[in-house]
Design an enzyme around this catalytic site. Structure first.
Site, PDB file in Angstrom:
ATOM      1  N   LYS A 116       0.954  -1.028  -0.186  1.00 13.51           N
ATOM      2  CA  LYS A 116      -0.004  -0.224  -0.114  1.00 13.51           C
ATOM      3  C   LYS A 116       0.550   1.478  -0.098  1.00 13.51           C
ATOM      4  O   LYS A 116       0.632   2.390  -0.370  1.00 13.51           O
ATOM      5  CB  LYS A 116      -1.195  -0.099   1.078  1.00 13.51           C
ATOM      6  CG  LYS A 116      -1.914  -0.990   1.152  1.00 13.51           C
ATOM      7  CD  LYS A 116      -2.973  -1.209   0.242  1.00 13.51           C
ATOM      8  CE  LYS A 116      -4.102  -1.787   0.644  1.00 13.51           C
ATOM      9  NZ  LYS A 116      -3.692  -3.191   0.001  1.00 13.51           N
TER      10      LYS A 116
HETATM   11  C1  PLP Z   1      -4.157  -4.393  -0.294  1.00 16.03           C
HETATM   12  C2  PLP Z   1      -3.096  -5.980  -0.491  1.00 16.03           C
HETATM   13  C3  PLP Z   1      -3.790  -6.634  -1.599  1.00 16.03           C
HETATM   14  C4  PLP Z   1      -5.203  -6.453  -2.608  1.00 16.03           C
HETATM   15  O1  PLP Z   1      -4.695  -5.174  -3.283  1.00 16.03           O
HETATM   16  P1  PLP Z   1      -5.979  -4.912  -4.789  1.00 16.03           P
HETATM   17  O2  PLP Z   1      -5.378  -3.468  -4.905  1.00 16.03           O
HETATM   18  O3  PLP Z   1      -6.560  -4.136  -3.522  1.00 16.03           O
HETATM   19  O4  PLP Z   1      -6.284  -6.400  -5.166  1.00 16.03           O
HETATM   20  C5  PLP Z   1      -3.153  -7.827  -1.977  1.00 16.03           C
HETATM   21  N1  PLP Z   1      -1.894  -8.051  -0.686  1.00 16.03           N
HETATM   22  C6  PLP Z   1      -1.502  -7.127  -0.112  1.00 16.03           C
HETATM   23  C7  PLP Z   1      -0.368  -7.125   1.168  1.00 16.03           C
HETATM   24  C8  PLP Z   1      -2.655  -6.434   0.503  1.00 16.03           C
HETATM   25  O5  PLP Z   1      -2.061  -4.759   1.093  1.00 16.03           O
END
Ligand code: PLP
Length: 517
Positions: A116
């Site tokens: 993120k």
């Molecule tokens: C948010 C997240 C995802 C999913 O990503 P999206 O863009 O929502 O598909 C996968 N793995 C981790 C560790 C995340 O924080």
């Protein structure tokens, strides 16, 4: 600079808006999502040339190609701040190759060790700069309070991203007792003068419902504006300003693989993404549309396999689907909001079809796409789901085979990639450092089942101590400093509130009053 404006997926925006306005608005009027009118096209030479630049300049170059309406110098400066020494590797998102055809794109070298950060080190700076621009143009006369309900990871990344920026403050709510020790400490020790954190009595759903109710309370909105000059915003994953930074790393990764001699320019590459809200994999699709030689997009699901079922059948159905808790909680999702943008693109931007399907989803909890659209889904995507036990077994298997330690989300993607891959080399998006999920990595190393109670002496450890143990046992002494030092940092936020609208609003006002002193 290229000119570009933003339209919306449901055809409600009559006058397309510029990037800065799309970022500040988040959601378009009418409930649709913003997409750029033009997807810029890069030649293979343009793409490969990016490898000569530091990552921040690669990002700035993609932003300019998208016609971001801020001065080129501002874009450069913001990118320099977003992707600089706040990351623990100067390559920002380095690639580790497990073998000649399996490459792992490590998206977790940012300040909170979660993928993120790739978006949330960038969006907040552009949000703040967009607010400044609109203020100068006399089109905005208030500041923003970002209100986030988190199940753990997003909250910390958002706090770190918005900390100490102009025109914006941030409050994060998490379920009290419902996040891991590491996640709790990451949030409760957050630095910054414009940040606030509350525990909420209840589960994540209660937090989210509470936040939603506050967002829907028009009287409260009017009061915030009148008394504090603030308006609420969520900066969540449907904001175009969160998606665009993610497009960058797929273009950049391709250039890097060519520069490192692992691909020849123009060679097809498959990309496998551990998917939740569909933002990350959608970014790979946009990179493909820009001209990056990406062939198949491999969508990896955990036991919440709604997206895998959709890609395999053409029907998206949550009418009778339980929500399952898994070792990869950031992929535990039923309604995947960015799929709307994907369908908009795959229908050649048929806003009417999208509006109908989204309305079906709301009223019937399911929708089915037409045959032509389904055919296109199958041209670009393949999908598989991985159950909880297999996820943990994969962590152990990859450690034994490649001496590389995966977090549970990346393990889901690795397993799905093995199941789905053909001839092409595969790039696996790695979305978290293993030390964010030390308890399940411990289970994996000890051949335990998901959910199996940890031995009492291990259960008694703090998150930091458990990570130390896993590091010793696995030989991977790479716990990022931000996680390793958490036991030593002072706890700043201890307040726990009820999740009712009134309680959240009361706490919000107290926070704002304290800020303005
Ligand atoms: C948010 C997240 C995802 C999913 O990503 P999206 O863009 O929502 O598909 C996968 N793995 C981790 C560790 C995340 O924080």
């Amino acid at each position: 600079m290229e000119d570009n404006r933003y339209i919306d997926t449901r055809g409600c925006v009559t006058e397309p808006v510029e990037f800065t306005e799309a970022v500040i608005n988040g959601l378009a009027d009418g409930g649709g999502l913003y997409v750029p009118m033009n997807i810029p096209q890069l030649t293979i030479d343009d793409i490969c040339a990016l490898a000569k630049l530091p990552y921040a300049q690669r990002a700035a170059s993609i932003y300019r190609a998208f016609g971001v309406n801020l001065p080129a110098q501002t874009i450069d400066e913001l990118m320099g701040q977003a992707y600089g020494s706040n990351f623990d590797d100067e390559r920002i998102c380095p690639i580790t190759s497990l073998d000649a055809n399996t490459h792992v794109l490590e998206l977790w070298h940012g300040p909170t060790s979660a993928f993120k950060d790739m978006a949330l080190q960038c969006l907040p700076r552009f949000f703040s700069a967009s607010a400044s621009q609109l203020r100068e143009q006399g089109r905005l006369d208030h500041d923003f309070l970002i209100l986030v309900a988190t199940s753990g990871d997003t909250g910390k990344a958002a706090l770190e991203g918005f900390r100490d920026l102009d025109h914006v403050s941030i409050s994060v709510m998490y379920p009290d007792g419902g996040v891991s020790d590491i996640q709790y400490r990451q949030m409760a020790t957050q630095r910054g003068g414009n940040v606030n954190v509350w525990g909420v009595r209840g589960n994540f759903d209660d937090c989210q419902t509470g936040a939603k109710n506050v967002f829907g309370d028009e009287k409260f909105a009017a009061k915030l504006l009148a008394e504090h000059g603030m308006s609420l915003s969520s900066a969540n994953s449907i904001n175009w300003g969160r998606l665009l930074p993610q497009v960058v790393y797929y273009v950049s990764a391709y250039a890097q693989l060519v520069a490192d001699g692992k691909l020849s320019a123009g060679d097809p590459l498959d990309v496998c993404v551990p998917t939740g809200n569909f933002g990350n994999i959608l970014a790979a699709y946009y990179a493909k549309r820009m001209g990056t030689p990406i062939d198949m997009l491999l969508c990896a699901s955990n036991e919440n396999r709604v997206l895998t079922d959709f890609i395999n059948t053409g029907t998206y159905d949550v009418s009778d689907r339980p929500f399952v808790l898994t070792p990869s909680p950031s992929m535990d999702i039923l309604v995947s909001s960015n799929l709307e943008r994907q369908l908009f693109e795959l229908t050649d931007r048929n806003a009417q079809a999208i509006a109908e399907w989204m309305s079906d989803l709301k009223t019937k909890r399911r929708f089915r796409v037409d045959e032509e659209t389904f055919k296109r889904v199958r041209e670009h995507f393949a999908a598989d789901s991985v159950d909880n036990s297999e996820c943990l077994r994969t962590i152990k298997e990859v450690l034994d085979k490649h001496d590389y330690l995966l977090d549970p989300h990346t393990a889901v993607a690795y397993r799905a990639a093995q199941n789905l891959r053909g001839e092409n080399p595969v790039l696996i998006a790695s979305t978290a450092h293993w030390a964010k999920f030390g308890n399940n990595v411990y289970r994996a190393l000890h051949d335990m089942e998901p959910g199996e109670p940890l031995p009492a002496d291990v259960e008694a450890l703090s998150g930091c101590q458990l990570n130390e143990l896993v590091a010793q046992e696995s030989g991977h002494h790479d716990v990022p400093r931000g996680l390793a030092e958490l036991d030593e940092l002072p706890i700043r936020f201890t307040e726990v509130i009820d999740g009712t609208t009134a309680d959240i609003e009361h706490a919000t006002e107290q926070f704002l009053a304290a800020l303005q002193q």
